[in-house]
Design a protein around this motif. Sequence first.
Motif, short mmCIF file in Angstrom:
data_model
loop_
_atom_site.label_atom_id
_atom_site.label_comp_id
_atom_site.label_asym_id
_atom_site.label_seq_id
_atom_site.Cartn_x
_atom_site.Cartn_y
_atom_site.Cartn_z
N LEU A 100 0.82 -1.21 0.00
CA LEU A 100 0.00 0.00 0.00
C LEU A 100 0.86 1.27 0.00
O LEU A 100 0.54 2.25 -0.67
CB LEU A 100 -0.93 0.00 1.21
CG LEU A 100 -2.05 -1.05 1.20
CD1 LEU A 100 -2.81 -1.03 2.51
CD2 LEU A 100 -3.00 -0.80 0.04
N LEU A 101 1.97 1.24 0.74
CA LEU A 101 2.88 2.39 0.76
C LEU A 101 3.50 2.61 -0.61
O LEU A 101 3.59 3.75 -1.09
CB LEU A 101 3.96 2.18 1.82
CG LEU A 101 5.02 3.29 1.92
CD1 LEU A 101 4.36 4.62 2.28
CD2 LEU A 101 6.09 2.93 2.94
N ILE A 102 3.93 1.53 -1.25
CA ILE A 102 4.51 1.64 -2.60
C ILE A 102 3.50 2.23 -3.56
O ILE A 102 3.82 3.12 -4.37
CB ILE A 102 5.00 0.26 -3.07
CG1 ILE A 102 6.20 -0.20 -2.25
CG2 ILE A 102 5.36 0.30 -4.56
CD1 ILE A 102 6.62 -1.62 -2.52
N LEU A 103 2.27 1.75 -3.50
CA LEU A 103 1.23 2.25 -4.41
C LEU A 103 0.87 3.70 -4.12
O LEU A 103 0.58 4.47 -5.04
CB LEU A 103 -0.01 1.36 -4.30
CG LEU A 103 0.16 -0.07 -4.84
CD1 LEU A 103 -1.07 -0.90 -4.52
CD2 LEU A 103 0.43 -0.05 -6.33
N LEU A 104 0.89 4.07 -2.85
CA LEU A 104 0.63 5.47 -2.50
C LEU A 104 1.71 6.38 -3.06
O LEU A 104 1.41 7.44 -3.64
CB LEU A 104 0.55 5.62 -0.98
CG LEU A 104 0.34 7.05 -0.45
CD1 LEU A 104 -0.99 7.61 -0.94
CD2 LEU A 104 0.40 7.08 1.07
N LEU A 105 2.97 5.99 -2.91
CA LEU A 105 4.07 6.78 -3.46
C LEU A 105 3.99 6.85 -4.99
O LEU A 105 4.25 7.90 -5.59
CB LEU A 105 5.41 6.18 -3.03
CG LEU A 105 5.72 6.23 -1.53
CD1 LEU A 105 7.03 5.52 -1.22
CD2 LEU A 105 5.78 7.68 -1.04
N ALA A 106 3.62 5.73 -5.61
CA ALA A 106 3.47 5.72 -7.07
C ALA A 106 2.35 6.66 -7.50
O ALA A 106 2.48 7.38 -8.51
CB ALA A 106 3.19 4.30 -7.55
N SER A 107 1.26 6.68 -6.75
CA SER A 107 0.15 7.57 -7.09
C SER A 107 0.55 9.03 -6.94
O SER A 107 0.22 9.87 -7.80
CB SER A 107 -1.04 7.25 -6.19
OG SER A 107 -2.14 8.08 -6.50
N VAL A 108 1.26 9.36 -5.86
CA VAL A 108 1.71 10.75 -5.65
C VAL A 108 2.65 11.18 -6.78
O VAL A 108 2.52 12.28 -7.34
CB VAL A 108 2.40 10.88 -4.28
CG1 VAL A 108 3.08 12.24 -4.15
CG2 VAL A 108 1.39 10.68 -3.15
N VAL A 125 0.97 -5.02 -8.67
CA VAL A 125 1.46 -4.83 -7.30
C VAL A 125 0.30 -4.92 -6.32
O VAL A 125 0.39 -5.58 -5.27
CB VAL A 125 2.19 -3.48 -7.17
CG1 VAL A 125 2.60 -3.23 -5.72
CG2 VAL A 125 3.41 -3.44 -8.08
N GLY A 126 -0.81 -4.28 -6.67
CA GLY A 126 -1.99 -4.36 -5.81
C GLY A 126 -2.52 -5.78 -5.72
O GLY A 126 -2.95 -6.23 -4.65
N LEU A 127 -2.50 -6.50 -6.84
CA LEU A 127 -2.96 -7.89 -6.83
C LEU A 127 -2.07 -8.76 -5.94
O LEU A 127 -2.56 -9.64 -5.23
CB LEU A 127 -2.98 -8.44 -8.26
CG LEU A 127 -3.50 -9.87 -8.43
CD1 LEU A 127 -4.93 -9.98 -7.94
CD2 LEU A 127 -3.38 -10.30 -9.89
N ALA A 186 -5.72 -3.39 -1.26
CA ALA A 186 -4.51 -3.33 -2.09
C ALA A 186 -4.88 -3.29 -3.57
O ALA A 186 -4.28 -2.54 -4.36
CB ALA A 186 -3.62 -4.52 -1.79
N THR A 187 -5.87 -4.09 -3.98
CA THR A 187 -6.32 -4.06 -5.37
C THR A 187 -6.91 -2.70 -5.72
O THR A 187 -6.63 -2.14 -6.79
CB THR A 187 -7.36 -5.16 -5.62
OG1 THR A 187 -6.76 -6.44 -5.43
CG2 THR A 187 -7.90 -5.09 -7.04
#
Length: 225
Positions: free
Chosen positions: A22-30, A141-143, A178-179
């Motif tokens: 979730l942290l990786i995806l948050l950073l990717a979104s930002v 990544v979410g999957l 996560a998804t």
Amino acid sequence: MSTEPSVVNLILGASLPVQVVLLILLLASVASWALIFHKSSVLRGARARARRFEESFWSGGSLSDFYDRLSRDTRPREGQEAIFEAGFREFKRLRQTEGRSTEELLEGVERAMRVVLHRQIERYEEGLHMLATIGSVSPYVGLFGTVWGIMSAFMNLGNMQNATLASVAPPIAEALIATAMGLFAAIPAVVAYNRYSTQIDELFGRYDRFTDEFLGLLQRQIGGQ
């Protein structure tokens, strides 16, 4: 007080691997949104400059006067300004060389202009690969986070004597976040990548047409001398 689990509580209660995902995806979104806003500003400015340049260039007057006015401007050259300046500078340089045919002269000018043209397009394309990567990788990544979370939930379920829906639902909900986060990061990146790729293609076509039109003007100028 309500004891229903909130999204924040589910995230805080998730397993460490899921939290890392979730942290990786948050950073990717930002990073994706920062790049989206930056690229939108760059391309909007490029279209505005192209419109102003074309209005000024086709308003009349000699090419030499237009080049002199542009050369006196201390602003950095971008877009068609940079293409025109490189082409006309090469034209003046080659004209001072004796024995050059009209064809050789125009070929040299075209080479100089196309080098600058491609540099401009490459600058506009900077960062698009990041949007493409985020858009294509984030769902997986979410999957991964979802699969890991559900696997952990069922492993914990096996250790329970009396499993109920209330005990299974929160861990599975944690995993499904996560998804959702992966899609939240991926969808804007994909939409922006497609939109900006189209806009850059349009700018390339605009610059390419100007290059051909400018070469035609030079050819007529040389022929009229």
